[in-house]
Design a protein around this motif. Structure first.
Motif, short mmCIF file in Angstrom:
data_model
loop_
_atom_site.label_atom_id
_atom_site.label_comp_id
_atom_site.label_asym_id
_atom_site.label_seq_id
_atom_site.Cartn_x
_atom_site.Cartn_y
_atom_site.Cartn_z
N MET A 251 0.84 -1.21 0.00
CA MET A 251 0.00 0.00 0.00
C MET A 251 0.87 1.26 0.00
O MET A 251 0.56 2.25 -0.67
CB MET A 251 -0.92 0.00 1.22
N ALA A 252 1.98 1.23 0.74
CA ALA A 252 2.87 2.39 0.78
C ALA A 252 3.52 2.62 -0.57
O ALA A 252 3.66 3.77 -1.02
CB ALA A 252 3.93 2.19 1.86
N ASP A 257 3.84 5.90 -5.52
CA ASP A 257 3.65 6.01 -6.97
C ASP A 257 2.60 7.06 -7.31
O ASP A 257 2.77 7.86 -8.24
CB ASP A 257 3.23 4.66 -7.55
N GLU A 258 1.50 7.04 -6.56
CA GLU A 258 0.43 8.02 -6.80
C GLU A 258 0.93 9.44 -6.52
O GLU A 258 0.58 10.39 -7.24
CB GLU A 258 -0.78 7.71 -5.91
N ASP A 331 -0.60 9.05 4.33
CA ASP A 331 -1.07 10.37 4.77
C ASP A 331 -0.37 11.48 3.99
O ASP A 331 -1.00 12.46 3.56
CB ASP A 331 -0.83 10.53 6.27
N ALA A 332 0.93 11.31 3.78
CA ALA A 332 1.68 12.32 3.02
C ALA A 332 1.21 12.37 1.57
O ALA A 332 1.08 13.45 0.98
CB ALA A 332 3.18 12.02 3.08
N ALA A 333 0.95 11.20 0.98
CA ALA A 333 0.46 11.16 -0.40
C ALA A 333 -0.89 11.85 -0.52
O ALA A 333 -1.15 12.59 -1.47
CB ALA A 333 0.36 9.71 -0.87
N VAL A 348 -5.67 7.37 -3.26
CA VAL A 348 -5.06 7.63 -1.96
C VAL A 348 -6.12 7.69 -0.86
O VAL A 348 -5.83 7.36 0.30
CB VAL A 348 -4.20 8.91 -1.96
N GLU A 349 -7.33 8.11 -1.18
CA GLU A 349 -8.42 8.09 -0.18
C GLU A 349 -8.75 6.65 0.19
O GLU A 349 -8.95 6.32 1.36
CB GLU A 349 -9.65 8.82 -0.74
N GLU A 350 -8.77 5.77 -0.80
CA GLU A 350 -9.03 4.35 -0.55
C GLU A 350 -7.91 3.75 0.30
O GLU A 350 -8.17 3.01 1.26
CB GLU A 350 -9.13 3.63 -1.89
N LEU A 351 -6.66 4.07 -0.04
CA LEU A 351 -5.53 3.56 0.73
C LEU A 351 -5.57 4.05 2.17
O LEU A 351 -5.20 3.32 3.10
CB LEU A 351 -4.21 3.99 0.07
N TYR A 352 -6.00 5.30 2.36
CA TYR A 352 -6.08 5.88 3.71
C TYR A 352 -7.01 5.06 4.59
O TYR A 352 -6.75 4.86 5.79
CB TYR A 352 -6.58 7.32 3.60
#
Length: 378
Positions: A251-252, A257-258, A331-333, A348-352
């Motif tokens: 995930m990181a 990448d994003e 969080d940084a992404a 990135v919202e999904e990953l969060y």
């Protein structure tokens, strides 16, 4: 394309590089899946991963050992593409980890079905009154003629409600606390077993509370020896905790990448965001955390594959650092995406949402800190 240079590290063999390449190609063609119906999605993912042959890495065939590096590479790759796919794979491994390590030939017939994607497994350890404190397990298994009768409640059980079988832990009373637990293989159609509640969480996946009302299990359902359940559970977690770190790592990597894509294409005051030194500093910190997490995860996996009887400290370090670091990277992404970062449907919202539970399950972060401290205090 995610950075693949880590595959040249000395932790890996050619077969690991071939696995990572083949799985990445499969993921690009089949993931992500529609998460609208998570039960159906997970069932479909298990069947698809089984048909493609990747679930064979979730357990060990008779006479073989679990390859922890393959487990970690598989989870990292799947999580980078679709966290629900990682979940589907992971639970086939964790759910049947006790059978891979300690199962009888009869019990291993179930393992062959889960490795083929023909059955779904679950690991039933957590209870309303005992999460990290496994020694406080209250579910009981009473000895009766021909087997055992189990009564109690389990909660936050992944794959609860869709699993075909559960590895369940209960108090058999050989001694107080952790020394009086045993593990059993329990088919989902066992009379007296009911799904009391389906639990909705921040990143949806099948999760449930189970109630056991005098569930009878025959003698052959006992995994390993009576009274050895705590040791068995810890042996399973020793193997699978680094894989949680691997999922967080995937995930990181995706978040990095994003962020790279976003900052190189988004312009501010006539220049790409990535030209700003402050943004470059954030990207550097993210890359550093990704590599540090990878080193800890694959050190633990390599140590186990090289024959270390226990990797408790290495596994705790890998899970703790990788999950905490992934939360920070994601969080940084999200921050670098600005308002789009909190928009539903943006990756990135999904990953969060996806990353948060990894800092809790299979031993919360503070539990890992206790494990590490005790190991160095000796």
């Amino acid at each position: 394309m995610a950075d693949q240079s880590f595959l040249n590290w000395p932790f890996f063999e050619d077969r690991h590089r071939e696995l990572a390449s083949a799985l990445d190609e499969w993921c690009a063609a089949h993931l992500p899946v529609d998460h609208g119906d998570v039960d159906a999605a997970c069932k479909g993912l298990v069947a698809a991963l089984g048909a493609a042959g990747f679930l064979r890495h979730s357990g060990a065939a008779e006479g073989e050992r679990l390859d922890v590096r393959s487990l970690c590479l598989t989870r990292e790759t799947l999580a980078r593409h679709d966290a629900l796919a990682d979940f589907a794979f992971a639970m086939q491994g964790l759910g049947m980890g006790a059978i891979s390590l300690f199962g009888t030939p009869g019990q291993r017939e179930w393992l062959e079905r889960t490795r083929a994607g023909e059955a779904i497994s679950a690991f039933a350890l957590t209870e309303p009154g005992s999460g990290s404190d496994v020694a406080n397990t209250a579910t009981t298994a009473e000895r009766v003629v021909g087997g055992w009768r189990l009564t109690g409640e389990k909660t936050y059980i992944s794959n609860g409600g869709i699993a075909d079988l559960y590895v369940i832990f209960a108090r058999t009373g050989e001694a107080p606390g952790a020394r009086g637990l045993s593990a059993f293989l329990m088919p989902a159609d066992s009379p007296g077993l009911t799904i009391a509640e389906r639990i909705e969480v921040i990143a949806p996946h099948p999760l449930a509370t189970l109630k056991l009302d005098k569930v009878f299990l025959p003698d052959e359902a006992l995994i390993g020896e009576s009274g050895a359940g705590f040791k068995l559970a810890m042996s399973v977690l020793d193997v699978f905790r680094p894989t949680v770190g691997a999922a967080a790592l995937g995930m990181a990597r995706r978040a990095l990448d994003e962020a790279l894509e976003r900052t190189q294409t988004r312009r501010i005051q006539g220049q790409p965001l990535s030209d700003l030194q402050l943004v470059q500093g954030h990207l550097a910190d993210m890359a550093l955390k990704v590599d540090a997490a990878a080193l800890l995860v694959y050190r633990a996996a390599w140590a186990k594959d090289m024959g270390a009887p226990r990797i408790t400290r290495e596994a705790a370090m890998a899970k703790l650092y990788a999950t905490e670091a992934a939360q920070e990277v994601i969080d940084a992404a999200l921050q670098l995406h600005g308002g789009d970062g909190v928009r539903h449907g943006v990756k990135v919202e999904e990953l969060y949402r996806d990353i948060r539970a990894l800092r809790i399950y299979e031993g919360a972060s503070d539990v890992q800190r206790v494990v590490i401290a005790r190991s160095i205090l000796g």
